[in-house]
Design an enzyme around this catalytic site. Structure first.
Site, short mmCIF file in Angstrom:
data_model
loop_
_atom_site.label_atom_id
_atom_site.label_comp_id
_atom_site.label_asym_id
_atom_site.label_seq_id
_atom_site.Cartn_x
_atom_site.Cartn_y
_atom_site.Cartn_z
N GLN A 201 8.37 90.49 41.65
CA GLN A 201 9.00 91.68 42.21
C GLN A 201 10.51 91.48 42.33
O GLN A 201 11.22 92.39 42.73
CB GLN A 201 8.45 91.95 43.62
CG GLN A 201 6.98 92.34 43.66
CD GLN A 201 6.43 92.30 45.07
OE1 GLN A 201 5.61 91.47 45.40
NE2 GLN A 201 6.87 93.20 45.93
N PHE A 232 1.99 93.49 45.78
CA PHE A 232 1.77 93.76 47.21
C PHE A 232 2.62 92.88 48.12
O PHE A 232 2.27 92.67 49.28
CB PHE A 232 0.28 93.61 47.57
CG PHE A 232 -0.65 94.26 46.60
CD1 PHE A 232 -0.63 95.64 46.44
CD2 PHE A 232 -1.51 93.51 45.81
CE1 PHE A 232 -1.48 96.26 45.52
CE2 PHE A 232 -2.35 94.12 44.88
CZ PHE A 232 -2.33 95.50 44.73
N GLU A 236 7.06 88.80 45.73
CA GLU A 236 8.45 89.06 46.11
C GLU A 236 9.25 87.76 46.07
O GLU A 236 10.29 87.69 45.45
CB GLU A 236 8.52 89.69 47.51
CG GLU A 236 9.97 89.99 47.91
CD GLU A 236 10.09 90.75 49.22
OE1 GLU A 236 9.09 91.27 49.73
OE2 GLU A 236 11.23 90.82 49.74
N ARG A 314 10.48 92.63 61.48
CA ARG A 314 9.78 93.89 61.26
C ARG A 314 8.56 94.02 62.18
O ARG A 314 8.21 95.10 62.61
CB ARG A 314 9.40 94.08 59.79
CG ARG A 314 8.87 95.47 59.48
CD ARG A 314 8.75 95.72 57.99
NE ARG A 314 10.00 96.14 57.39
CZ ARG A 314 10.42 97.40 57.30
NH1 ARG A 314 9.68 98.39 57.80
NH2 ARG A 314 11.57 97.69 56.74
N ARG A 346 2.48 93.87 51.96
CA ARG A 346 2.49 95.29 52.34
C ARG A 346 2.50 95.51 53.87
O ARG A 346 1.51 95.19 54.54
CB ARG A 346 1.25 95.95 51.74
CG ARG A 346 1.38 97.44 51.53
CD ARG A 346 0.16 97.92 50.81
NE ARG A 346 0.37 99.20 50.14
CZ ARG A 346 -0.42 99.66 49.18
NH1 ARG A 346 -1.45 98.97 48.78
NH2 ARG A 346 -0.17 100.83 48.62
N GLU A 719 4.15 101.23 51.88
CA GLU A 719 3.56 100.47 52.98
C GLU A 719 2.92 101.32 54.10
O GLU A 719 1.87 100.93 54.62
CB GLU A 719 4.63 99.55 53.60
CG GLU A 719 5.07 98.47 52.64
CD GLU A 719 6.32 97.76 53.13
OE1 GLU A 719 6.21 96.59 53.50
OE2 GLU A 719 7.40 98.39 53.13
#
Lengths: 767, 182
Positions: A201, A232, A236, A314, A346, A719
Site C-alpha cells: 500500500q 486492509f 501499509e 486513533r 482497517r 474503514e
C-alpha cells in the site's frame, strides 16, 4: 449533475473483466517474474533469544542454491521501519519474535530452497520473553510515553454521577488474511538501477527502505504496485520487509529474485491488528447522559514500533465514538512484547477505541435495565456545547440523529422488536435480539504530513488519457473512482481514461493508501492536474471555434463547447491542435488537505478534516445449547457524502461490516505458551464464510449528504463501516440476557464472541 | 538452551527431503481443451503445474491446505482444490481452469458477466475460484436457492466483499440461464 458525467453512478470495478477471466496480474505472476530466482525466508523458532551460531555452508552448497544470506550480508542499513528504524531485515544477534526472518535462501526453485533450509543449523540461546499485555505492564516494557487526552475534573464528575460503571475489556488480535499473501520481486537494472514490484500500500516507503537496505540513493529505485489481492492495512508498512529481502538477495546474485509467502509463513511472520486491554470508569446521570469517562488503555505493539503511535492515537480519538463526553481522561500506552509487530488494520485503532465506550454503555444499560438504543441516541453529539470532541475539535452538524431516525423507519424497528419479544417468550433454546450501532469516524491522516497527494495526467493526440496517481489498488475500487473523476473533469468517456499501475517513477513521495483517504487525496490531485489541462486546452478550443481565448468553456460529452452550447469541437481534435500549437498535454496535480493539526503534548487539536457517519440495526439469533449464532438481518444507513461510485461504496460497506463481524465473533488468533502463533491457516483461523454473512443485508447510502471541500462532495468509506459490526456484540449480549430474563444484570462476554465464549456467558449468568 | 531453530519450522513444509531425486512420471492431460504431455514429480500439485509449467496463472495459490478455494479448478467437470490434487493423479483427465470458462472466442460465461455487473469482485484474488465453483453449481443445479448458493460457496473464502454481491450475481446468472433456455 451533468448529463454525461460518469460521476455518482454505479460502475463495475475497472479490472472486473480481468478478475473474472483470470487475466488480472499480481506480483507473483508478472511477466518480469518469469526467470526470477526464488527466495525463501528461514524464520526463527523462538520468541526471544540470543543468536550464538548459524551454520550455513551445507545449505550454500546444496544443489540449485545461489546464496544464503544472513544479517551481516546486508549491503546498506540493516534496520528498517515506517516511523522508527527498529526492525532488522534479518535477525542479527537477537531474535525478538517467533517467526522473525533470520536467513534468506535464494535458489532456482522453492523446492531447492526448502531442501537447503533443512541443512541449516542454528544455535539460539533462549531468553525470557514478554508475551502478553499484562506481562509488559508488570515489566514496564513500553514504547514511548503515555498519550493523554483530558477535559474537566473527571474524578469529581465520577464521584457525583448517579450511576458509576466500571469495567475492563480485551479486544482481540485479527489477522489480515488478505487472499494474496505478501509478495515482492526485485530486478537489478543497468547502471545500479532497481525495479521493485511489491504488493504494498506504500510504494514510496518500499522505494525508500529498499534504497536504504541496498545503500543507494532513492533515485536508483523504482517501485511499482500492479494491484494487490487485498491488503486492509497489512501491506501499509509490512510489505516493505519482503521487498527489502528480495532486493538484498537480487543484489547478492545479480539476478531478479521473487518472494511469495505461503499462508502459513505470512500468518507467522507478519503482525495482526493490535490487541488492546482497557479498564474504564463511566459516570451517568439519572437521564442516562454520560457525565464522565476515564479510560486507561494498553495496546500490544509487538517487538517493534511499526505504526503503533498513530494507531494508539486513533484509538484514543475514537473512545468517544458518537457520544459527547463532558469530562474525561483517556490514557494510552504501547506495550513492547516479543511478538510479531502489530500493525495497521482497517479502522487503525478506531474499532479498539469504540469498543470500550460501547462496552460501558452496554453495561450501564444492562445494569439499569434501560434500552441500550435510547442510551446511545440520547448521548449523541449535538448543538453547542455538546459539539466538542475530547480533543476539542468541533463536530459540525453530526448526522447521527438523522441516521438513527431514518434507519429506524427503514428497518421497521418497532414492529420487529415486538415480534422478537413474542418469539423469545415462546422459544426455549433460541433467543433473538435487535441492536443499534452508530459510528462516527474521523477522516484524515492524524499525522499532518501524510495528508498530501500527487497525480500525473497525460493527454495523447487522439484524445485518450492516462492517469497516474499515488494511490494503490487493493480491491477497494480506488482506480475505478479515479478513472471516473478524471473522465468527469475532462468531460470524456470513461473508456478513454486508463489508470496506470502505481509507480514511484511517475508520482513521487507519495503517502500510503490508507486512512480511508485514497480517493479524497488522489481525487483532488487528479482534479488539480485536469484543471491545468483544461486551462491549456480551453484557449486552443476557443481559437478553433473563433471565440476569445479567455472565454469560459464546457468540457462535456467528449467535446469542448461554448457555455451557450452554440459551438463545440471534439476533445480529440483539440488535443491534436494543442500539439500542433506546441501546448503541453501533460500536467501534474497536487493536493494538501487544509487545516490538520494536533498537539500530542496538550492532547488538543484538529486531527480530522471531516467525519463520516453510519448506523446499523443488527438482528441475531443465538442457540443457547451450542452458542451458535446467526445474523438474521442487518440494515445499514451510511453517510458517504455524494458517492463517487455508489456500487463501489456499497461493496466497501458490505465487506467492511462482515470483516468487523469476523473480528468480533469468529477470528481467534491463538498463541502457544512460548509465544508461537498456532492458528496459521484458514482451517484453524476462521474468517467469515458465505454462510456467516447476514441472511438479509439492506444497505442504503444517506441522501442529501454532500460534503463541501471534498472531491465530488464524497466521503471516505473504507474503514467506517467496519465498526458497525460492534452492534453484533450488543445484540448478542441482549440475546444472552434473554435466556434468563433477569433485568438489571450485566453480561460477561469475552471477545471474540465465539460459540464457546457465548456458552460461557450464558452459563456465567445461570451461576 | 541450544536447539535447532530451523527444524521446528521445516516441520511445516510438506515436502519430502531429497525431493529432486524422486522419479518423474509422464502424464497426459487436457487443459482448457489443449493437450499437454508433462513429466512431473510425484509430490507436485496440480496448482503448481498449472501456474509454473503451463503459465496458467489465473488459478491462485491461497492457503495450500484446501480451505480457501482460491485454487479451485474443474476436474472432469467437478470442482476440486488444485492445491490438494497431485499432478500424477490427473493423468488422462480433463481440467478446466478460469482461463477456460469463457468461450474460445472470448464470450464470457453468464456467471462471469453477472460477477462484473453485480460488483461481485473487489481485489479479484478469490474470484477465479469463486467463478469456477459457481459454474459447477449451475451445471448441476440450474436454479439454486440462496441457501444452496451459500452452501456451494462454503469452500471459497473472500475477504473483501462480504459475499452478498457474489450470491446475488450467481442468482442472477441462474435466472438469466433459465430465461435463455426458455
Amino acid at each position: 449533475m451533468r448529463p454525461t458525467t460518469p460521476l455518482h453512478r454505479p460502475h463495475p470495478h475497472e479490472s472486473a473483466r480481468l478478475h473474472v477471466t483470470g487475466g488480472a496480474l499480481y506480483v507473483d505472476e508478472l511477466p518480469e517474474a518469469r526467470n526470477a530466482r526464488i527466495g525463501l525466508i528461514v524464520p526463527a523458532g523462538v520468541a526471544h533469544g540470543r543468536v550464538v551460531r548459524i551454520e550455513r555452508s551445507r545449505a550454500e552448497s546444496a544443489p540449485g542454491i545461489d546464496a544464503v544470506l544472513l544479517a551481516s550480508d546486508i549491503p546498506g542499513e540493516a534496520l528498517i521501519g515506517p516511523i522508527a528504524h527498529d526492525e532488522p531485515v534479518l535477525a542479527g544477534d537477537e531474535v525478538r519474535y517467533a517467526g522473525q526472518p533470520i536467513a534468506l535462501i535464494v535458489g532456482e526453485s522453492l523446492e531447492a530452497c526448502r531442501d537447503a533450509a533443512g541443512l541449516m543449523r542454528f544455535e539460539i540461546e533462549e531468553l525470557p520473553a514478554t508475551l502478553s499485555i499484562a506481562a509488559a505492564i508488570a515489566e514496564e516494557s513500553f514504547f514511548g510515553d503515555p498519550h493523554i487526552i483530558r477535559r474537566g475534573d473527571v474524578e469529581a464528575a465520577l464521584e457525583s454521577a448517579q450511576t458509576r460503571v466500571e469495567g475492563e475489556l480485551s479486544t482481540p488480535a485479527q489477522d489480515h488474511f488478505y487472499l494474496e499473501t505478501q509478495a515482492a520481486l526485485a530486478l537489478p537494472l543497468e547502471a545500479g538501477g532497481w525495479q521493485i514490484f511489491s504488493s504494498s500500500q506504500n510504494p514510496t516507503e518500499v522505494q525508500q527502505l529498499v534504497a536504504r537496505t541496498l545503500g543507494v540513493g532513492r533515485h536508483r529505485v523504482v517501485c511499482d504496485v500492479p494491484r494487490m489481492g487485498g491488503a486492509f492495512g497489512g501491506k501499509e508498512s509490512q510489505g516493505a520487509l519482503f521487498a527489502c529481502l528480495a532486493a538484498i538477495g537480487a543484489a547478492r546474485i545479480g539476478r531478479p529474485v521473487k518472494l511469495r509467502l505461503t499462508r502459513r509463513e505470512d500468518m507467522a511472520m507478519t503482525g495482526p491488528r493490535h490487541p488492546f486491554w482497557s479498564t474504564y470508569e463511566a459516570g451517568f446521570d439519572r437521564d442516562g447522559l454520560i457525565q464522565a469517562f476515564k479510560v486507561a488503555t494498553y495496546a500490544d505493539g509487538g517487538f517493534s514500533l511499526d505504526l503503533s503511535p498513530a494507531i494508539l492515537s486513533r484509538a484514543l480519538f475514537h473512545l468517544d465514538n458518537s457520544y459527547y463526553i463532558p469530562t474525561l481522561r483517556f490514557e494510552g500506552r504501547i506495550c513492547r512484547t516479543h511478538k510479531p509487530s502489530t500493525t495497521a488494520f482497517r479502522g487503525f485503532g478506531g474499532p479498539q477505541g469504540m469498543a470500550v465506550i460501547e462496552d460501558a454503555i452496554n453495561r450501564f444499560a444492562e445494569r439499569t435495565g434501560r434500552d441500550p438504543t435510547s442510551v446511545r441516541v440520547r448521548n449523541f453529539y449535538g448543538e453547542a456545547p455538546r459539539d466538542r470532541a475530547p480533543y476539542h475539535q468541533r463536530i459540525p452538524e453530526p448526522r447521527l440523529s438523522r441516521i438513527h431516525s431514518e434507519l429506524s423507519a427503514d428497518a421497521e424497528v418497532e414492529s420487529r422488536a415486538s415480534e422478537i419479544a413474542v418469539f423469545n417468550a415462546g422459544s426455549l433454546h433460541v433467543k433473538r435480539a435487535l441492536a443499534f450501532q452508530p459510528v462516527k469516524f474521523g477522516i484524515a491522516f492524524t499525522n499532518r504530513i501524510l495528508n498530501q497527494a500527487g497525480a500525473l495526467v497525460h493527454v495523447y493526440r487522439d484524445g485518450t488519457v492516462q492517469v497516474n496517481h499515488g494511490g494503490t489498488e487493493m480491491g477497494q475500487g480506488l482506480h475505478t473512482k479515479m478513472q471516473v473523476v478524471c473522465a468527469d473533469e475532462l468531460g470524456i468517456p470513461l473508456d478513454n481514461v486508463r489508470v496506470m499501475r502505481t509507480s514511484t517513477g511517475k508520482v513521487p513521495n507519495t503517502t500510503p493508501t490508507a486512512a480511508s483517504s485514497g480517493s479524497d487525496l488522489n481525487g483532488q490531485a487528479i482534479a488539480d492536474a485536469c484543471a491545468k489541462l483544461r486551462a491549456r486546452l480551453g484557449p486552443v478550443a476557443a481559437g478553433m471555434m473563433g471565440r476569445a481565448c479567455d472565454e469560459d468553456l464546457c468540457f462535456e460529452g467528449d467535446r469542448i463547447a461554448t457555455t451557450d452550447a452554440e459551438r463545440s469541437v471534439p476533445f480529440h481534435e483539440v488535443a491534436m491542435q494543442a500539439w500542433l500549437e506546441r501546448v503541453s498535454l501533460s500536467a501534474t496535480g497536487y493536493y494538501a488537505t487544509p487545516g490538520i493539526s494536533y498537539d500530542i503534548e496538550a492532547g488538543r487539536g484538529c486531527p480530522f478534516f471531516y467525519f463520516a457517519y453510519g448506523g446499523a440495526f443488527v438482528e441475531v439469533a443465538l442457540d443457547g445449547r451450542t452458542g451458535r449464532h446467526r445474523l438474521l438481518r442487518v440494515d445499514i444507513l451510511h453517510d458517504v457524502g455524494n458517492s463517487l461510485v455508489p456500487s463501489i461504496d456499497r461493496g466497501q460497506i458490505e465487506g467492511g461490516f462482515l470483516q468487523g463481524v469476523g473480528w468480533l465473533t469468529c477470528e481467534e488468533r491463538i498463541e502457544s505458551p512460548d509465544g508461537r502463533v498456532v492458528t496459521l491457516g484458514p482451517s484453524t483461523y476462521k474468517i467469515p464464510a458465505a454462510g456467516d454473512a447476514p441472511r438479509e443485508l439492506r444497505i442504503r447510502l444517506l441522501d442529501r449528504a454532500g460534503e463541501s471541500r471534498t472531491i465530488g462532495g464524497s466521503k471516505a468509506v473504507g474503514e467506517p463501516p467496519f465498526m458497525l459490526a460492534l452492534g453484533v456484540v450488543t445484540a448478542l449480549r441482549q440475546a444472552v440476557a434473554a435466556f434468563d430474563g433477569r433485568t438489571a444484570s450485566e453480561v460477561e462476554l469475552r471477545l471474540p464472541a465465539t460459540p464457546e465464549s457465548l456458552l460461557r456467558a450464558i452459563e456465567t449468568r445461570a451461576g | 538452551m541450544n536447539f535447532d531453530a530451523t527444524n521446528r519450522w521445516v516441520g511445516c513444509f510438506t515436502q519430502p527431503a531429497d525431493a529432486k531425486q524422486m522419479k518423474h512420471h509422464v502424464i497426459r492431460i487436457t487443459v482448457n481443451g489443449d493437450r499437454h504431455t508433462l513429466a512431473v514429480a510425484p509430490h507436485w500439485t496440480l496448482v503448481e503445474v498449472l501456474r509454473e509449467h503451463l503459465r496458467l496463472t489465473g488459478t491462485k495459490h491461497g492457503c495450500g491446505t484446501g480451505d480457501c478455494g482460491a485454487c479451485t479448478v474443474l476436474l472432469d467437470g467437478r470442482s476440486v482444490n488444485s492445491c490438494l490434487t497431485l499432478a500424477v493423479e490427473v493423468d488422462g483427465r480433463e481440467i478446466t481452469t478460469i482461463e477456460g470458462i469463457a468461450s474460445s472466442g472470448g464470450e464470457l460465461h453468464p456467471v462471469q458477466d453477472a460477477f462484473i455487473a453485480h460488483g461481485a469482485t473487489q481485489c479479484g484474488f478469490c474470484t477465479p475460484g469463486m467463478v469456477v465453483s459457481s459454474v459447477q453449481l449451475l451445471a448441476t443445479n440450474s436454479r439454486p436457492e440462496e441457501q444452496e448458493i451459500r452452501h456451494a460457496l462454503g469452500g471459497n473464502l473472500c475477504r473483501c466483499t462480504g459475499y452478498t454481491k457474489i450470491v446475488e450475481a450467481i442468482a442472477a446468472a441462474a435466472t438469466q440461464g433459465e430465461e435463455a433456455e426458455g
